[in-house]
Design an enzyme around this catalytic site. Structure first.
Site, mmCIF file in Angstrom:
data_model
loop_
_atom_site.group_PDB
_atom_site.id
_atom_site.type_symbol
_atom_site.label_atom_id
_atom_site.label_comp_id
_atom_site.label_asym_id
_atom_site.label_seq_id
_atom_site.Cartn_x
_atom_site.Cartn_y
_atom_site.Cartn_z
ATOM 1 N N SER A 150 39.094 44.458 43.378
ATOM 2 C CA SER A 150 39.796 43.489 44.224
ATOM 3 C C SER A 150 41.205 43.926 44.603
ATOM 4 C CB SER A 150 39.782 42.106 43.587
ATOM 5 O OG SER A 150 39.907 42.205 42.205
ATOM 6 N N CYS A 173 30.955 29.824 40.800
ATOM 7 C CA CYS A 173 29.518 30.050 40.799
ATOM 8 C C CYS A 173 29.103 30.405 42.214
ATOM 9 C CB CYS A 173 28.764 28.778 40.387
ATOM 10 S SG CYS A 173 29.193 28.198 38.736
ATOM 11 N N ASN A 229 28.745 24.648 43.099
ATOM 12 C CA ASN A 229 29.903 25.515 42.886
ATOM 13 C C ASN A 229 31.148 24.645 43.007
ATOM 14 O OD1 ASN A 229 31.559 28.093 44.885
ATOM 15 N ND2 ASN A 229 31.794 27.602 42.735
ATOM 16 N N GLY A 230 32.000 24.690 41.973
ATOM 17 C CA GLY A 230 33.220 23.880 41.977
ATOM 18 C C GLY A 230 33.326 23.125 40.667
ATOM 19 N N TYR A 277 40.883 37.350 45.425
ATOM 20 C CA TYR A 277 40.151 37.936 44.315
ATOM 21 C C TYR A 277 38.646 37.712 44.352
ATOM 22 C CZ TYR A 277 38.378 38.388 39.528
ATOM 23 O OH TYR A 277 37.637 38.720 38.437
ATOM 24 N N GLY A 318 29.082 34.962 39.588
ATOM 25 C CA GLY A 318 28.687 34.450 38.287
ATOM 26 C C GLY A 318 27.667 35.350 37.628
ATOM 27 N N ASP A 330 47.403 45.344 42.191
ATOM 28 C CA ASP A 330 46.340 44.518 41.608
ATOM 29 C C ASP A 330 46.345 43.165 42.308
ATOM 30 O OD1 ASP A 330 44.178 43.901 40.079
ATOM 31 O OD2 ASP A 330 45.152 44.196 38.148
#
Ligand code: SF4
Length: 457
Positions: free
Chosen positions: A287, A2, A104-105, A245, A30, A349
């Site tokens: 990414s 998030c 966040n977490g 990423y 998010g 990738d």
């Protein structure tokens, strides 16, 4: 994963539009819901909705609200369902006043804590782990808010970077291991906290520093006061996957540029094995692009923007169901016509999770005329789930947990497949391995002893 954002203006200037803009810059963290919270007249006020920031919130409406302190959140679900009530910020007015929180977490002992609290009369409004923090505070009705929050944080384990709002005070706190990023910014008398430093640019604020692991910042009219959580971690565990990423490349996390880390990952892949004659390098946007550039520059092989991304389809990895994920892959990426004709394609990738995207990528590039397709992955094989805030699936669904690299190569249909090691990952980021979490690659989770044995309340 998030994104959180918080703002406090000591001069009393309204800040909700800043929060809206900050959340827009954190949108990549998010896409499920967005929300803001502020306090006014001794109460907490919340606006939130499902979807992207501009769908969930009205910018012009927020710009007219006279609140000089506010927090905001963009969500992708890792704990709790995708229902609207699990959107954040969460807020309450309890014995000590208003409180709102954006998190966040993932908390690793939330289930145990929820049952403990429910057995003592707590009525949960959501299935979100974050609510345990508010409930723990409300269970200390005669303790002042900051102390109640600090006590609550000593009871929880796992990953949290949080922005918390009291009546006239913004708090930012990061768990003792520093799993998730959190940054402090400033614009004149106004202070901001954000999951990533890239969110400061858009509001004209300067990035001051990272919030340290185990640090609590108290931001009010006096400025910023730094306190420490009374917990000492044996070692730091900054999430290495943020660099691979998740984070935006224009962010700096724990003193390390995400942009530089991604290019280093590519250079590392180049040093691991020569590119064939007549090859071109392309990255899977977005990414994989910087790692592809790093690989091409290190190997002296041409780089091409060979895969085009439809920007109006969300990031595959953070869509919540397999069906949506698969539909996303089909419509999201398209090879540039003519670029791969008769070439050996070296495709970079960031990772392979379930293998759905990688398999489809290989067949698409081959279908676009490539003689051979060589997959290069800018991280070690993802073999273990993440319990700290990234929604990786269980080991049964992780293709690298179920196959060795040669089997995996065959499954995705590539001519060659190469990864980097955990050591190379840490070197590329530029932090010692003892300061990084690499658990989804090597299974080195926080054990009970390291998490301080605070699983019971
Ligand atoms: S397990 Fe992986 S994704 Fe989760 S915090 Fe650790 S490095 Fe990051």
């Amino acid at each position: 994963m998030c994104g959180v954002f918080g703002a406090y203006s000591a001069s009393g200037a309204p800040v909700l539009e800043d929060v809206y803009l900050g959340l827009s810059a954190l949108q990549h963290r998010g896409q499920l819901s967005a929300g803001v919270a502020w306090t006014q007249g001794g109460s907490v006020h919340i606006k939130k909705g499902l979807g992207l920031v501009h769908e969930a919130l009205q910018q012009n409406e927020l710009a007219e609200i006279e609140a000089h302190a506010a927090i905001g959140h963009v969500r992708y679900a890792t704990a709790g369902g995708t229902e609207r009530e699990n959107s954040q910020p969460l807020g309450a007015n309890y014995a000590q006043g208003p409180v709102a929180i954006a998190h966040n977490g993932n908390l690793t002992n939330a289930t145990a804590l929820s049952s403990y609290l429910a057995n003592r009369g707590a009525i949960f409004q959501t299935t979100c782990d974050t609510e345990t923090i508010i409930q723990l505070m409300a269970h200390q009705p005669s303790t002042v808010q900051l102390e109640a929050l600090e006590n609550a944080l000593t009871k929880i384990t796992g990953a949290y970077s949080i922005a918390v709002l009291f009546e006239d005070c913004l708090i930012a706190a990061r768990d003792p291991w520093g799993f998730r990023p959190l940054a402090l910014g400033r614009r004149g008398d106004d202070y901001f906290v954000a999951s990533e430093s890239c969110a400061f640019e858009i509001i004209g604020a300067e990035f001051l520093r990272d919030v340290e692991a185990g640090e609590i910042l108290v931001i009010d009219r006096r400025g910023v006061i730094s306190r420490r959580l009374p917990i000492t971690a044996q070692r730091l565990r900054h999430c290495s996957f943020e660099y691979v990423y998740f984070a935006r490349p224009d962010s700096v996390i724990d003193g390390r540029s995400v942009y530089a880390a991604r290019k280093n990952l590519g250079a590392c892949l180049a040093r691991g094995g020569k590119c064939p004659q007549n090859s071109i390098v392309a990255g899977m946007p977005d990414s994989g692009t910087l790692a592809a550039l790093g690989l091409a520059q290190e190997a002296g092989v041409p780089f091409e923007a060979g895969v085009v991304r439809n920007r109006y389809v969300g990031r595959t990895f953070i869509q919540p169901t397999q069906r949506v994920r698969e539909a996303g892959v089909k419509i999201k990426l398209n090879p540039q016509p003519g670029i791969f004709d008769g070439k050996e394609a070296v495709i970079v990738d960031d990772s392979i999770v379930r293998g759905t995207t990688a398999g489809r990528t290989v067949s698409t590039i081959r279908g676009a005329g490539a003689k051979k397709v060589h997959m290069r992955i800018a991280s070690p094989p993802v073999r273990y789930p993440c319990y700290y805030g990234i929604d990786t699936p269980s080991s049964e669904e992780l293709i690298a947990a179920q196959s060795d690299i040669e089997e995996l190569r065959v499954k995705i249909g590539a001519d060659t497949l190469r990864y980097i090691s955990c050591e190379e990952l840490c070197e590329s980021i530029g932090l010692p391995r003892e300061e990084l979490c690499t658990a989804c690659f090597d299974g080195g989770y926080l054990d009970e002893e390291e998490s301080g044995g605070r699983l019971e309340v």
